[in-house]
Design a protein around this motif. Structure first.
Motif, PDB file in Angstrom:
ATOM      1  N   PRO A 107       0.802  -1.227   0.000  1.00 61.99           N
ATOM      2  CA  PRO A 107       0.000   0.000   0.000  1.00 61.99           C
ATOM      3  C   PRO A 107       0.829   1.268   0.000  1.00 61.99           C
ATOM      4  O   PRO A 107       0.374   2.304  -0.487  1.00 61.99           O
ATOM      5  CB  PRO A 107      -0.835  -0.128   1.280  1.00 61.99           C
ATOM      6  CG  PRO A 107      -0.071  -1.060   2.158  1.00 61.99           C
ATOM      7  CD  PRO A 107       0.620  -2.018   1.242  1.00 61.99           C
ATOM      8  N   ALA A 108       2.042   1.224   0.538  1.00 60.99           N
ATOM      9  CA  ALA A 108       2.870   2.433   0.591  1.00 60.99           C
ATOM     10  C   ALA A 108       3.222   2.933  -0.803  1.00 60.99           C
ATOM     11  O   ALA A 108       3.368   4.137  -1.017  1.00 60.99           O
ATOM     12  CB  ALA A 108       4.149   2.161   1.385  1.00 60.99           C
ATOM     13  N   THR A 109       3.355   2.003  -1.756  1.00 60.99           N
ATOM     14  CA  THR A 109       3.685   2.377  -3.128  1.00 60.99           C
ATOM     15  C   THR A 109       2.513   2.181  -4.080  1.00 60.99           C
ATOM     16  O   THR A 109       2.661   2.416  -5.286  1.00 60.99           O
ATOM     17  CB  THR A 109       4.879   1.546  -3.635  1.00 60.99           C
ATOM     18  OG1 THR A 109       4.551   0.150  -3.566  1.00 60.99           O
ATOM     19  CG2 THR A 109       6.117   1.796  -2.774  1.00 60.99           C
ATOM     20  N   LYS A 110       1.384   1.719  -3.558  1.00 60.07           N
ATOM     21  CA  LYS A 110       0.178   1.429  -4.358  1.00 60.07           C
ATOM     22  C   LYS A 110       0.461   0.350  -5.420  1.00 60.07           C
ATOM     23  O   LYS A 110      -0.180   0.325  -6.457  1.00 60.07           O
ATOM     24  CB  LYS A 110      -0.372   2.679  -5.044  1.00 60.07           C
ATOM     25  CG  LYS A 110      -0.769   3.809  -4.132  1.00 60.07           C
ATOM     26  CD  LYS A 110      -1.556   4.881  -4.875  1.00 60.07           C
ATOM     27  CE  LYS A 110      -0.820   5.404  -6.081  1.00 60.07           C
ATOM     28  NZ  LYS A 110      -1.574   6.496  -6.777  1.00 60.07           N
ATOM     29  N   ARG A 111       1.396  -0.539  -5.128  1.00 59.14           N
ATOM     30  CA  ARG A 111       1.778  -1.536  -6.130  1.00 59.14           C
ATOM     31  C   ARG A 111       1.201  -2.913  -5.831  1.00 59.14           C
ATOM     32  O   ARG A 111       1.335  -3.422  -4.714  1.00 59.14           O
ATOM     33  CB  ARG A 111       3.305  -1.660  -6.235  1.00 59.14           C
ATOM     34  CG  ARG A 111       3.957  -0.426  -6.798  1.00 59.14           C
ATOM     35  CD  ARG A 111       5.412  -0.675  -7.199  1.00 59.14           C
ATOM     36  NE  ARG A 111       6.011   0.587  -7.602  1.00 59.14           N
ATOM     37  CZ  ARG A 111       5.850   1.151  -8.797  1.00 59.14           C
ATOM     38  NH1 ARG A 111       5.129   0.533  -9.727  1.00 59.14           N
ATOM     39  NH2 ARG A 111       6.414   2.310  -9.078  1.00 59.14           N
ATOM     40  N   VAL A 112       0.591  -3.492  -6.837  1.00 56.39           N
ATOM     41  CA  VAL A 112       0.319  -4.920  -6.856  1.00 56.39           C
ATOM     42  C   VAL A 112       1.591  -5.542  -7.410  1.00 56.39           C
ATOM     43  O   VAL A 112       1.843  -5.543  -8.612  1.00 56.39           O
ATOM     44  CB  VAL A 112      -0.901  -5.239  -7.743  1.00 56.39           C
ATOM     45  CG1 VAL A 112      -1.032  -6.740  -7.943  1.00 56.39           C
ATOM     46  CG2 VAL A 112      -2.172  -4.674  -7.124  1.00 56.39           C
ATOM     47  N   VAL A 113       2.433  -6.035  -6.499  1.00 55.22           N
ATOM     48  CA  VAL A 113       3.766  -6.506  -6.864  1.00 55.22           C
ATOM     49  C   VAL A 113       3.663  -7.943  -7.362  1.00 55.22           C
ATOM     50  O   VAL A 113       3.432  -8.871  -6.576  1.00 55.22           O
ATOM     51  CB  VAL A 113       4.732  -6.414  -5.666  1.00 55.22           C
ATOM     52  CG1 VAL A 113       6.133  -6.866  -6.066  1.00 55.22           C
ATOM     53  CG2 VAL A 113       4.769  -4.989  -5.123  1.00 55.22           C
ATOM     54  N   MET A 114       3.841  -8.132  -8.670  1.00 57.43           N
ATOM     55  CA  MET A 114       3.789  -9.470  -9.256  1.00 57.43           C
ATOM     56  C   MET A 114       5.212  -9.993  -9.394  1.00 57.43           C
ATOM     57  O   MET A 114       6.010  -9.499 -10.195  1.00 57.43           O
ATOM     58  CB  MET A 114       3.095  -9.425 -10.622  1.00 57.43           C
ATOM     59  CG  MET A 114       1.649  -8.924 -10.579  1.00 57.43           C
ATOM     60  SD  MET A 114       0.620  -9.813  -9.372  1.00 57.43           S
ATOM     61  CE  MET A 114       0.798 -11.487  -9.971  1.00 57.43           C
ATOM     62  N   ASN A 115       5.536 -10.991  -8.587  1.00 58.91           N
ATOM     63  CA  ASN A 115       6.871 -11.597  -8.585  1.00 58.91           C
ATOM     64  C   ASN A 115       7.099 -12.333  -9.897  1.00 58.91           C
ATOM     65  O   ASN A 115       6.366 -13.268 -10.234  1.00 58.91           O
ATOM     66  CB  ASN A 115       6.986 -12.556  -7.394  1.00 58.91           C
ATOM     67  CG  ASN A 115       8.393 -13.053  -7.162  1.00 58.91           C
ATOM     68  OD1 ASN A 115       9.222 -13.087  -8.068  1.00 58.91           O
ATOM     69  ND2 ASN A 115       8.661 -13.478  -5.939  1.00 58.91           N
TER      70      ASN A 115
END
Length: 340
Positions: free
Chosen positions: A241-249
Protein backbone atom coordinates in the motif's frame (compact mmCIF):
# COMPACT_ATOMS: atom_id res chain seq x y z
CA UNK A 1 107.33 44.36 53.43
CA UNK A 2 103.70 43.44 53.41
CA UNK A 3 101.99 43.20 50.04
CA UNK A 4 98.47 44.29 49.66
CA UNK A 5 95.90 43.35 47.11
CA UNK A 6 92.18 43.75 46.54
CA UNK A 7 92.22 47.48 46.99
CA UNK A 8 95.30 47.57 49.24
CA UNK A 9 94.02 45.21 51.93
CA UNK A 10 96.68 43.39 53.91
CA UNK A 11 96.90 39.78 52.91
CA UNK A 12 98.97 38.84 55.97
CA UNK A 13 96.98 38.07 59.13
CA UNK A 14 97.44 40.55 61.91
CA UNK A 15 99.02 39.49 65.12
CA UNK A 16 96.58 38.22 67.64
CA UNK A 17 93.89 37.45 65.06
CA UNK A 18 93.08 33.79 64.53
CA UNK A 19 92.16 32.96 61.01
CA UNK A 20 89.50 30.39 60.25
CA UNK A 21 90.43 27.24 58.48
CA UNK A 22 89.81 27.48 54.77
CA UNK A 23 86.91 25.04 54.93
CA UNK A 24 84.97 27.11 57.51
CA UNK A 25 84.38 29.91 55.13
CA UNK A 26 81.62 27.96 53.40
CA UNK A 27 79.83 26.85 56.51
CA UNK A 28 76.35 28.26 56.86
CA UNK A 29 76.15 31.18 59.23
CA UNK A 30 79.87 31.93 59.13
CA UNK A 31 80.74 35.48 58.26
CA UNK A 32 82.83 35.84 55.15
CA UNK A 33 85.91 38.01 55.58
CA UNK A 34 86.63 40.69 53.11
CA UNK A 35 89.30 38.67 51.41
CA UNK A 36 87.25 35.52 51.15
CA UNK A 37 85.66 34.67 47.81
CA UNK A 38 81.85 34.68 47.43
CA UNK A 39 80.20 31.38 48.31
CA UNK A 40 76.89 30.12 46.80
CA UNK A 41 74.29 29.06 49.33
CA UNK A 42 72.82 25.52 48.88
CA UNK A 43 69.35 26.71 50.04
CA UNK A 44 68.48 29.93 48.19
CA UNK A 45 66.59 32.42 50.29
CA UNK A 46 67.00 30.37 53.46
CA UNK A 47 68.39 33.25 55.38
CA UNK A 48 65.56 35.49 54.16
CA UNK A 49 62.69 33.29 55.32
CA UNK A 50 60.28 34.65 57.85
CA UNK A 51 60.60 32.16 60.63
CA UNK A 52 57.26 33.25 62.11
CA UNK A 53 55.35 32.37 58.88
CA UNK A 54 53.42 29.16 58.57
CA UNK A 55 54.62 26.25 56.43
CA UNK A 56 52.20 27.08 53.58
CA UNK A 57 53.30 30.73 53.58
CA UNK A 58 56.94 29.70 53.49
CA UNK A 59 56.24 27.41 50.56
CA UNK A 60 54.29 30.16 48.83
CA UNK A 61 57.19 32.57 49.28
CA UNK A 62 59.65 30.03 47.95
CA UNK A 63 57.67 28.56 45.05
CA UNK A 64 55.01 31.17 44.28
CA UNK A 65 51.99 30.06 42.20
CA UNK A 66 53.37 26.53 41.84
CA UNK A 67 52.21 25.78 45.39
CA UNK A 68 48.57 26.19 44.30
CA UNK A 69 48.96 24.64 40.84
CA UNK A 70 50.32 21.30 42.06
CA UNK A 71 47.19 20.26 44.08
CA UNK A 72 44.95 21.29 41.20
CA UNK A 73 46.97 19.16 38.79
CA UNK A 74 46.79 16.23 41.19
CA UNK A 75 42.99 16.46 41.36
CA UNK A 76 42.66 16.70 37.57
CA UNK A 77 44.94 13.70 37.15
CA UNK A 78 42.84 11.67 39.56
CA UNK A 79 39.64 12.57 37.70
CA UNK A 80 41.15 11.52 34.36
CA UNK A 81 42.25 8.18 35.83
CA UNK A 82 38.75 7.52 37.24
CA UNK A 83 37.03 8.51 33.99
CA UNK A 84 39.32 6.20 32.03
CA UNK A 85 38.83 3.28 34.37
CA UNK A 86 35.00 3.43 34.49
CA UNK A 87 33.26 2.53 31.16
CA UNK A 88 31.12 5.32 29.80
CA UNK A 89 27.41 4.77 29.06
CA UNK A 90 26.55 3.97 25.47
CA UNK A 91 23.07 4.84 24.25
CA UNK A 92 21.77 1.81 22.34
CA UNK A 93 19.49 2.05 19.35
CA UNK A 94 15.83 1.63 20.09
CA UNK A 95 15.86 -1.74 18.40
CA UNK A 96 18.32 -3.09 21.02
CA UNK A 97 16.39 -1.81 24.02
CA UNK A 98 12.89 -2.68 22.90
CA UNK A 99 11.40 -5.90 21.64
CA UNK A 100 9.17 -3.93 19.31
CA UNK A 101 10.81 -2.86 16.06
CA UNK A 102 8.91 -0.30 14.02
CA UNK A 103 9.15 -1.18 10.31
CA UNK A 104 9.94 1.55 7.78
CA UNK A 105 7.05 3.07 5.81
CA UNK A 106 8.04 1.05 2.76
CA UNK A 107 8.14 -2.24 4.73
CA UNK A 108 5.97 -5.30 4.21
CA UNK A 109 2.27 -4.51 3.71
CA UNK A 110 -0.37 -5.46 6.23
CA UNK A 111 -2.15 -7.72 3.74
CA UNK A 112 0.29 -10.00 1.98
CA UNK A 113 1.06 -13.61 1.26
CA UNK A 114 4.30 -13.21 3.18
CA UNK A 115 4.05 -13.51 6.99
CA UNK A 116 5.92 -10.67 8.75
CA UNK A 117 7.93 -12.95 11.04
CA UNK A 118 10.21 -15.82 10.06
CA UNK A 119 9.01 -19.16 11.36
CA UNK A 120 10.42 -22.67 11.30
CA UNK A 121 8.27 -24.63 8.89
CA UNK A 122 7.77 -28.30 8.26
CA UNK A 123 7.87 -29.50 4.70
CA UNK A 124 5.13 -27.81 2.69
CA UNK A 125 5.58 -29.28 -0.78
CA UNK A 126 2.97 -27.18 -2.55
CA UNK A 127 4.64 -23.90 -1.46
CA UNK A 128 7.92 -24.63 -3.23
CA UNK A 129 8.52 -22.77 -6.51
CA UNK A 130 8.12 -25.27 -9.37
CA UNK A 131 11.01 -26.12 -11.66
CA UNK A 132 11.05 -24.22 -14.92
CA UNK A 133 12.70 -21.52 -17.01
CA UNK A 134 15.14 -18.99 -15.64
CA UNK A 135 13.78 -15.62 -14.56
CA UNK A 136 15.16 -12.16 -13.76
CA UNK A 137 16.43 -11.97 -10.22
CA UNK A 138 17.40 -8.30 -9.90
CA UNK A 139 16.12 -5.24 -11.71
CA UNK A 140 16.71 -1.50 -11.42
CA UNK A 141 14.05 -0.83 -8.80
CA UNK A 142 12.26 1.52 -11.21
CA UNK A 143 9.31 0.79 -13.45
CA UNK A 144 8.27 1.83 -16.91
CA UNK A 145 4.56 2.38 -17.55
CA UNK A 146 2.98 0.49 -20.42
CA UNK A 147 0.92 3.14 -22.19
CA UNK A 148 -2.70 2.44 -22.95
CA UNK A 149 -6.18 2.94 -21.52
CA UNK A 150 -9.51 1.14 -21.40
CA UNK A 151 -13.08 2.18 -20.86
CA UNK A 152 -14.86 1.51 -17.60
CA UNK A 153 -15.73 -2.14 -17.02
CA UNK A 154 -18.36 -3.09 -14.42
CA UNK A 155 -20.64 -1.21 -12.08
CA UNK A 156 -19.91 0.07 -8.62
CA UNK A 157 -16.98 1.91 -7.13
CA UNK A 158 -14.51 2.79 -9.88
CA UNK A 159 -10.89 1.73 -9.45
CA UNK A 160 -8.32 3.06 -11.90
CA UNK A 161 -5.16 1.05 -12.46
CA UNK A 162 -1.91 1.35 -14.39
CA UNK A 163 0.43 -1.38 -15.63
CA UNK A 164 4.22 -1.20 -15.28
CA UNK A 165 7.22 -3.45 -15.86
CA UNK A 166 10.39 -3.09 -13.82
CA UNK A 167 13.40 -1.81 -15.72
CA UNK A 168 15.94 -4.58 -16.19
CA UNK A 169 13.54 -7.50 -16.54
CA UNK A 170 14.45 -9.84 -19.37
CA UNK A 171 11.74 -9.38 -22.06
CA UNK A 172 11.56 -13.17 -22.31
CA UNK A 173 9.96 -13.19 -18.85
CA UNK A 174 6.82 -11.54 -20.23
CA UNK A 175 6.91 -12.96 -23.74
CA UNK A 176 8.92 -10.10 -25.24
CA UNK A 177 5.89 -7.89 -25.84
CA UNK A 178 5.04 -5.23 -23.26
CA UNK A 179 1.68 -4.44 -24.85
CA UNK A 180 0.74 -8.13 -24.93
CA UNK A 181 1.53 -8.39 -21.21
CA UNK A 182 -0.69 -5.38 -20.51
CA UNK A 183 -3.53 -6.80 -22.59
CA UNK A 184 -3.32 -10.02 -20.59
CA UNK A 185 -3.74 -8.10 -17.33
CA UNK A 186 -6.62 -6.10 -18.83
CA UNK A 187 -8.39 -9.29 -19.84
CA UNK A 188 -8.04 -10.77 -16.36
CA UNK A 189 -9.55 -7.72 -14.67
CA UNK A 190 -12.35 -7.42 -17.25
CA UNK A 191 -13.38 -11.08 -16.94
CA UNK A 192 -16.95 -11.34 -15.59
CA UNK A 193 -15.70 -13.90 -13.06
CA UNK A 194 -13.23 -11.30 -11.74
CA UNK A 195 -13.98 -8.46 -9.30
CA UNK A 196 -16.13 -6.61 -11.79
CA UNK A 197 -18.50 -9.58 -11.65
CA UNK A 198 -19.39 -8.81 -8.02
CA UNK A 199 -21.51 -5.84 -9.12
CA UNK A 200 -19.78 -3.56 -6.61
CA UNK A 201 -16.51 -2.86 -8.43
CA UNK A 202 -15.66 -1.18 -11.72
CA UNK A 203 -12.21 -1.11 -13.40
CA UNK A 204 -10.56 1.29 -15.79
CA UNK A 205 -6.97 1.37 -17.01
CA UNK A 206 -5.04 4.66 -17.15
CA UNK A 207 -1.58 5.28 -18.55
CA UNK A 208 0.07 7.02 -15.59
CA UNK A 209 0.64 6.09 -11.97
CA UNK A 210 -0.49 9.43 -10.55
CA UNK A 211 -4.11 8.89 -11.56
CA UNK A 212 -4.12 5.20 -10.59
CA UNK A 213 -5.63 3.71 -7.43
CA UNK A 214 -3.25 0.78 -7.80
CA UNK A 215 -0.44 -0.22 -10.16
CA UNK A 216 0.04 -3.78 -11.42
CA UNK A 217 3.84 -4.08 -11.52
CA UNK A 218 5.77 -7.05 -12.91
CA UNK A 219 8.80 -7.10 -10.62
CA UNK A 220 12.06 -9.03 -10.26
CA UNK A 221 12.51 -11.30 -7.26
CA UNK A 222 15.14 -9.07 -5.64
CA UNK A 223 12.94 -5.98 -5.74
CA UNK A 224 9.93 -8.07 -4.70
CA UNK A 225 11.77 -9.16 -1.57
CA UNK A 226 12.42 -5.52 -0.71
CA UNK A 227 8.74 -4.61 -1.09
CA UNK A 228 7.13 -7.77 0.26
CA UNK A 229 9.68 -9.01 2.81
CA UNK A 230 11.86 -12.09 3.05
CA UNK A 231 10.56 -13.67 6.26
CA UNK A 232 9.53 -16.85 4.51
CA UNK A 233 11.60 -18.92 2.10
CA UNK A 234 8.92 -19.31 -0.55
CA UNK A 235 8.56 -16.88 -3.46
CA UNK A 236 5.34 -14.86 -3.44
CA UNK A 237 3.73 -11.68 -4.68
CA UNK A 238 2.10 -8.99 -2.53
CA UNK A 239 0.15 -5.75 -2.28
CA UNK A 240 2.28 -2.86 -1.05
CA UNK A 241 0.00 0.00 0.00
CA UNK A 242 2.87 2.43 0.59
CA UNK A 243 3.69 2.38 -3.13
CA UNK A 244 0.18 1.43 -4.36
CA UNK A 245 1.78 -1.54 -6.13
CA UNK A 246 0.32 -4.92 -6.86
CA UNK A 247 3.77 -6.51 -6.86
CA UNK A 248 3.79 -9.47 -9.26
CA UNK A 249 6.87 -11.60 -8.58
CA UNK A 250 8.39 -12.53 -11.94
CA UNK A 251 9.46 -15.90 -10.48
CA UNK A 252 5.81 -16.86 -9.99
CA UNK A 253 4.74 -15.25 -13.28
CA UNK A 254 7.23 -17.45 -15.14
CA UNK A 255 6.81 -20.70 -13.16
CA UNK A 256 3.43 -20.56 -11.42
CA UNK A 257 2.58 -22.63 -8.32
CA UNK A 258 2.44 -26.36 -7.66
CA UNK A 259 -1.17 -26.24 -6.50
CA UNK A 260 -2.10 -25.27 -10.09
CA UNK A 261 0.06 -28.00 -11.64
CA UNK A 262 0.95 -27.00 -15.20
CA UNK A 263 -1.91 -24.54 -15.65
CA UNK A 264 0.22 -21.38 -15.75
CA UNK A 265 -2.49 -19.20 -17.29
CA UNK A 266 -5.00 -19.97 -14.53
CA UNK A 267 -2.38 -19.36 -11.86
CA UNK A 268 -1.54 -15.94 -13.34
CA UNK A 269 -5.22 -15.01 -13.33
CA UNK A 270 -5.48 -16.13 -9.71
CA UNK A 271 -2.35 -14.11 -8.73
CA UNK A 272 -3.70 -10.92 -10.31
CA UNK A 273 -7.15 -11.32 -8.76
CA UNK A 274 -5.73 -12.21 -5.33
CA UNK A 275 -3.38 -9.24 -5.04
CA UNK A 276 -5.86 -6.81 -6.60
CA UNK A 277 -8.31 -8.14 -4.01
CA UNK A 278 -5.97 -6.79 -1.32
CA UNK A 279 -5.92 -3.42 -3.13
CA UNK A 280 -9.72 -3.46 -2.90
CA UNK A 281 -9.54 -4.04 0.86
CA UNK A 282 -10.05 -7.81 1.10
CA UNK A 283 -8.22 -10.01 3.61
CA UNK A 284 -7.10 -13.62 3.50
CA UNK A 285 -9.52 -16.50 3.82
CA UNK A 286 -9.32 -20.23 4.26
CA UNK A 287 -10.95 -23.18 2.56
CA UNK A 288 -14.67 -23.09 3.40
CA UNK A 289 -15.75 -26.55 2.32
CA UNK A 290 -13.69 -29.64 1.69
CA UNK A 291 -13.28 -30.40 -2.01
CA UNK A 292 -14.80 -27.11 -3.21
CA UNK A 293 -13.07 -24.27 -5.12
CA UNK A 294 -10.82 -22.26 -2.82
CA UNK A 295 -11.71 -18.62 -2.16
CA UNK A 296 -9.62 -16.34 -4.37
CA UNK A 297 -8.35 -14.68 -1.19
CA UNK A 298 -6.90 -17.96 0.05
CA UNK A 299 -3.10 -18.08 -0.22
CA UNK A 300 -3.18 -20.62 -3.01
CA UNK A 301 0.37 -19.80 -4.07
CA UNK A 302 1.38 -21.83 -1.02
CA UNK A 303 -1.34 -24.43 -1.32
CA UNK A 304 -5.06 -25.12 -0.96
CA UNK A 305 -4.88 -27.09 2.32
CA UNK A 306 -5.91 -25.15 5.42
CA UNK A 307 -3.37 -26.98 7.58
CA UNK A 308 -0.48 -25.79 5.37
CA UNK A 309 -1.68 -22.21 5.17
CA UNK A 310 -2.46 -22.09 8.87
CA UNK A 311 1.09 -23.08 9.68
CA UNK A 312 2.46 -20.37 7.42
CA UNK A 313 0.35 -17.77 9.22
CA UNK A 314 0.64 -18.97 12.81
CA UNK A 315 2.85 -16.06 13.87
CA UNK A 316 1.11 -13.43 11.75
CA UNK A 317 -1.32 -11.48 13.92
CA UNK A 318 -3.27 -10.19 10.92
CA UNK A 319 -3.73 -13.66 9.41
CA UNK A 320 -3.47 -16.08 12.33
CA UNK A 321 -7.23 -16.42 12.72
CA UNK A 322 -8.11 -16.35 9.03
CA UNK A 323 -7.29 -19.98 8.26
CA UNK A 324 -8.04 -22.70 10.83
CA UNK A 325 -6.08 -25.94 10.99
CA UNK A 326 -9.18 -28.03 10.36
CA UNK A 327 -7.90 -30.43 7.72
CA UNK A 328 -10.02 -28.98 4.90
CA UNK A 329 -8.57 -29.06 1.40
CA UNK A 330 -10.02 -27.10 -1.53
CA UNK A 331 -9.37 -27.13 -5.26
CA UNK A 332 -7.48 -24.30 -7.04
CA UNK A 333 -9.61 -21.35 -8.11
CA UNK A 334 -8.64 -18.11 -9.89
CA UNK A 335 -11.84 -16.10 -9.57
CA UNK A 336 -13.71 -14.18 -6.86
CA UNK A 337 -17.05 -14.92 -8.53
CA UNK A 338 -18.15 -18.54 -8.84
CA UNK A 339 -18.51 -19.72 -12.43
CA UNK A 340 -22.10 -19.85 -13.64
Amino acid sequence: MNRTSQGGRDTTPSEGVRSSPPEDRYRRGTRRTAAEPLAACWQPGADRRDKSSSGIKRLAKSYGWRVYAIPVLLVLTALVVIDTAVPSRVDRPAAETSAQVVPPPSGPPAATETPPVKVDLVDIPTAVLPEGPRFSEQGAGTWGTVLGTTGQIGQGRLYRYAITIEDGIDPADYGGDRDAFARTVDSFLADPRSWVGTGTVAMQRVDNEIDADFVVSLTTTGTTHGLCGTQIQYESSCWNPATKRVVMNVARWVRGAKAFSNDLSTYRQYAINHEVGHALGNNHEGCKENGQPAPVMMQQTFGVANDYVHQLNQVDASNSGAVPADGKVCTPNAFPVAPK
